[in-house]
Structure formats: C-alpha cells, structure tokens
Write a protein that holds these residues in place. Structure first.
Motif, short mmCIF file in Angstrom:
data_model
loop_
_atom_site.label_atom_id
_atom_site.label_comp_id
_atom_site.label_asym_id
_atom_site.label_seq_id
_atom_site.Cartn_x
_atom_site.Cartn_y
_atom_site.Cartn_z
N ASP A 91 56.64 41.28 67.08
CA ASP A 91 55.73 40.23 67.52
C ASP A 91 55.01 40.78 68.76
O ASP A 91 55.62 41.00 69.80
CB ASP A 91 56.53 38.96 67.88
CG ASP A 91 55.66 37.81 68.35
OD1 ASP A 91 54.56 38.06 68.89
OD2 ASP A 91 56.09 36.64 68.20
N ARG A 144 51.45 27.96 68.13
CA ARG A 144 52.73 28.57 68.47
C ARG A 144 53.60 27.61 69.28
O ARG A 144 54.81 27.51 69.04
CB ARG A 144 52.49 29.86 69.28
CG ARG A 144 53.77 30.64 69.61
CD ARG A 144 53.41 31.89 70.41
NE ARG A 144 54.58 32.70 70.72
CZ ARG A 144 55.05 33.68 69.97
NH1 ARG A 144 54.46 33.98 68.81
NH2 ARG A 144 56.11 34.38 70.34
N THR A 148 56.34 27.08 66.47
CA THR A 148 57.26 28.19 66.68
C THR A 148 58.23 27.93 67.83
O THR A 148 59.41 28.26 67.73
CB THR A 148 56.48 29.49 66.97
OG1 THR A 148 55.57 29.74 65.90
CG2 THR A 148 57.42 30.68 67.10
N ARG A 149 57.77 27.29 68.91
CA ARG A 149 58.56 27.23 70.13
C ARG A 149 59.21 25.88 70.41
O ARG A 149 60.22 25.83 71.10
CB ARG A 149 57.69 27.61 71.33
CG ARG A 149 57.01 28.97 71.23
CD ARG A 149 57.99 30.12 71.24
NE ARG A 149 58.49 30.37 72.59
CZ ARG A 149 59.55 31.12 72.86
NH1 ARG A 149 60.25 31.67 71.89
NH2 ARG A 149 59.92 31.31 74.11
N SER A 267 55.58 29.75 76.33
CA SER A 267 54.86 30.12 75.11
C SER A 267 53.54 30.76 75.51
O SER A 267 52.80 30.20 76.33
CB SER A 267 54.61 28.88 74.24
OG SER A 267 54.06 29.23 72.99
N GLU A 274 50.88 34.27 62.86
CA GLU A 274 50.68 32.86 63.19
C GLU A 274 49.21 32.47 63.09
O GLU A 274 48.88 31.36 62.65
CB GLU A 274 51.22 32.58 64.60
CG GLU A 274 52.74 32.60 64.67
CD GLU A 274 53.26 32.63 66.09
OE1 GLU A 274 54.32 32.01 66.35
OE2 GLU A 274 52.65 33.28 66.96
#
Length: 320
Positions: A91, A144, A148-149, A267, A274
């Motif tokens: 990433d 994100r 994601t977070r 983040s 993504e």
C-alpha cells in the motif's frame, strides 16, 4: 505551456506567490506518461504548497494541483492517482518516502502533466472531466476513511465535522449511499443546508449537543472541533482523522479516550486500488461530487481566494 504555479514559498501571504503563466513543457521519464489535462480540482494542500509546507525552497517554482483528469496520447480518458510511492509496501500510502504531486513532482494545473504509468486509471464515462478531477484527493481520502479505516457498518450513525468542504461533502455522499445514518456539523445555515441537500439525515450547529452519541466521527478540522468530537462518540466508537485545518494541537482528552475505549485512527489519502473501487462505486451508484465552483484555469486566483476565505460549498474545479 500554460500553468498555475507557486513562484516561491510565502507562509504569511500565500496568494502573493500564486502565478498564472507559462512554464516549460515537462520531460517524460521512462515508465511515465503524459496526460493532456482537461480539469483539476483545488485542495487545501495547494494552499500549503504556496505557504511552503511539505516542499523544499529549492523545488520552486512548483505547478500546483494534486488532482486531475484528462486524456492520454492514445485518446484514453483517465483519472490521475496523485500518490507516488514504492509499491513494494503493498500500500503506497505506508511508504514513508511517498509523495504527492506538487511536493516533488509538478502538478495538474497545466496543459500537461507527467505521472508514472501506474498512476492513471480509466475514467468512467458517467463522470465528466470536472467530476472525475475531484476523485483523486478529497473523495479518495473520504473513501479510505469510511470504508478502510473506520470499521463502521451500514445502519450505524456517523458524524462529519464540517459540512461543506471537499472531504466532508464526499463523506456525506458516500456514507448515505452505503446505508449509514449521516449527521454533520456546520458553522452556517448555508453549509448545513448543503449537507442536507447531499443526503445528510441531520445537520447541527458546530459544537451543538447531539441527540445521542455516534458510532464514528470523521475529523478534518482539528483544534476547533476536537473537544466536541470526543464528547460525541459512543463508548468503543471510532474517531477517524485525516486533517486539522483549524490547527493540529487539540487536547487529547486521554481520560475519556481510555475510559470510553475510543479508537482514534489516522487516515491519509488512499491507494490506487481504493481509487479504482471508488470510481466503480460512483459509477454503480450514480454518485457525483458536489462542485461549488467551476472556473477556467486562467481565473484560478478566484478559486484560491474562495478556499482561503472558507467560502467553499463543495469542490472548486479548474477546467481547460
């Protein structure tokens, strides 16, 4: 070529360093491609560049613009991914030496920009160039943070601090489309009305007591809203932070943090995968960014003045 650029760092009066004029055509390293830019969107990062934050003095003049959409030499319409990093980390956002356009490499507010070949993705036909140019920073950051977070699930309640900026409006739109109950705060009735028009379920004055605590708070403001954020999240909930536009030094409120077992999660931007998922999600759901102003690049100073004054109502887009 035509470009909008920062002539030198100016911490006190950033707009005094803004120039609109000619710059040399870019050289194209091996493995990089040239994008004929059709649109770029303005971010707070561009003001930081004018102030000299995150960039060395010897790197000026620097063409501004992290985000953009345009056309490759073969006619392919593309969206630019502005994070340039080592993909061996899996990433690229975790690469400590990662960079954004306008930090080491010239940006998108120009006739042409060069980026690594892996940093362009096909533009969905459903998005205009101006809409697609909003995806790479603000919308990717929001995606994100949310998916994601945060760990938040459909049906839960999220609070977005700040109702009208690029990341905030993206969070409202994405959260609503994903099935969250979306609450926002805003300093003015106009900003709160904008959030409601994008699908927010409720909008509150900045610092107002909420009807109940929320599952996650999304923070881009920092010092001005942090105390309210910590009081607004429920035990075991999450605070996801991607910025601190009002200052980066809030009181940590550590007693509340550990006693309520609150998760504070950082983040930053997002990776290429993504961004691809974000573009597919917007295409699938028919989502569009809120664009508060669309100006030709020749009038870029007007857009910078709006952002500096906090007069944003969605994204500010520059077109060619």
């Amino acid at each position: 070529m035509f470009a909008v650029y920062a002539a030198e760092p100016n911490p006190e009066s950033p707009l005094d360093s803004l120039r609109v004029g000619e710059r040399p055509d870019p050289e194209v390293p091996d493995g990089w491609v040239t994008v004929d830019v059709r649109a770029g969107s303005l971010n707070m990062h561009d003001l930081w560049t004018l102030r000299g934050v995150g960039i060395k003095p010897d790197q000026f003049p620097m063409i501004l613009g992290c985000d953009g959409a345009g056309v490759l030499e073969d006619g392919t319409e593309v969206v630019i991914h502005s994070v340039i990093g080592d993909t061996s980390f899996g990433d690229e956002t975790f690469d400590p030496k990662r960079s954004l356009l306008t930090e080491r490499y010239q940006g998108t507010f120009a006739d042409k920009v060069v980026v690594p070949a892996r940093n362009v993705l096909p533009k969905p036909a459903s998005l205009s160039f101006g809409e697609a140019a909003c995806m790479g920073t603000a919308w990717l950051t929001a995606y994100r943070m949310l998916f994601t977070r945060s760990g938040i699930r459909p049906g839960q309640t999220m609070l977005v601090q700040g109702a009208s900026g690029g990341v905030s409006t993206a969070l409202v739109t994405l959260g609503k489309a994903a099935g969250m109950r979306v609450w926002v705060t805003g300093r003015t009735e106009e900003k709160r009305a904008l959030a409601m028009s994008l699908g927010a379920d409720a909008a509150f004055e900045t610092g107002a007591r909420l009807p109940e605590r929320v599952d996650a708070v999304f923070e881009t403001v920092g010092k001005a809203t942090w105390a309210h954020t910590m009081k607004s999240v429920k035990p075991g909930g999450a605070v996801v932070v991607s910025g601190s536009t009002s200052g980066p030094d809030p009181s940590a409120d550590l007693q509340r943090l550990f006693f309520m077992q609150i998760r504070v999660v950082g983040s930053t931007m997002g990776n290429k995968e993504e961004l691809a998922d974000l573009l597919a999600f917007c295409d699938l759901k028919g989502l569009r960014p809120a664009i508060g102003a669309e100006l030709p690049m020749t009038e870029a100073k007007d857009g910078f003045e709006q952002m500096l004054a906090g007069e944003t109502a969605g994204k500010i887009v520059f077109t060619r």
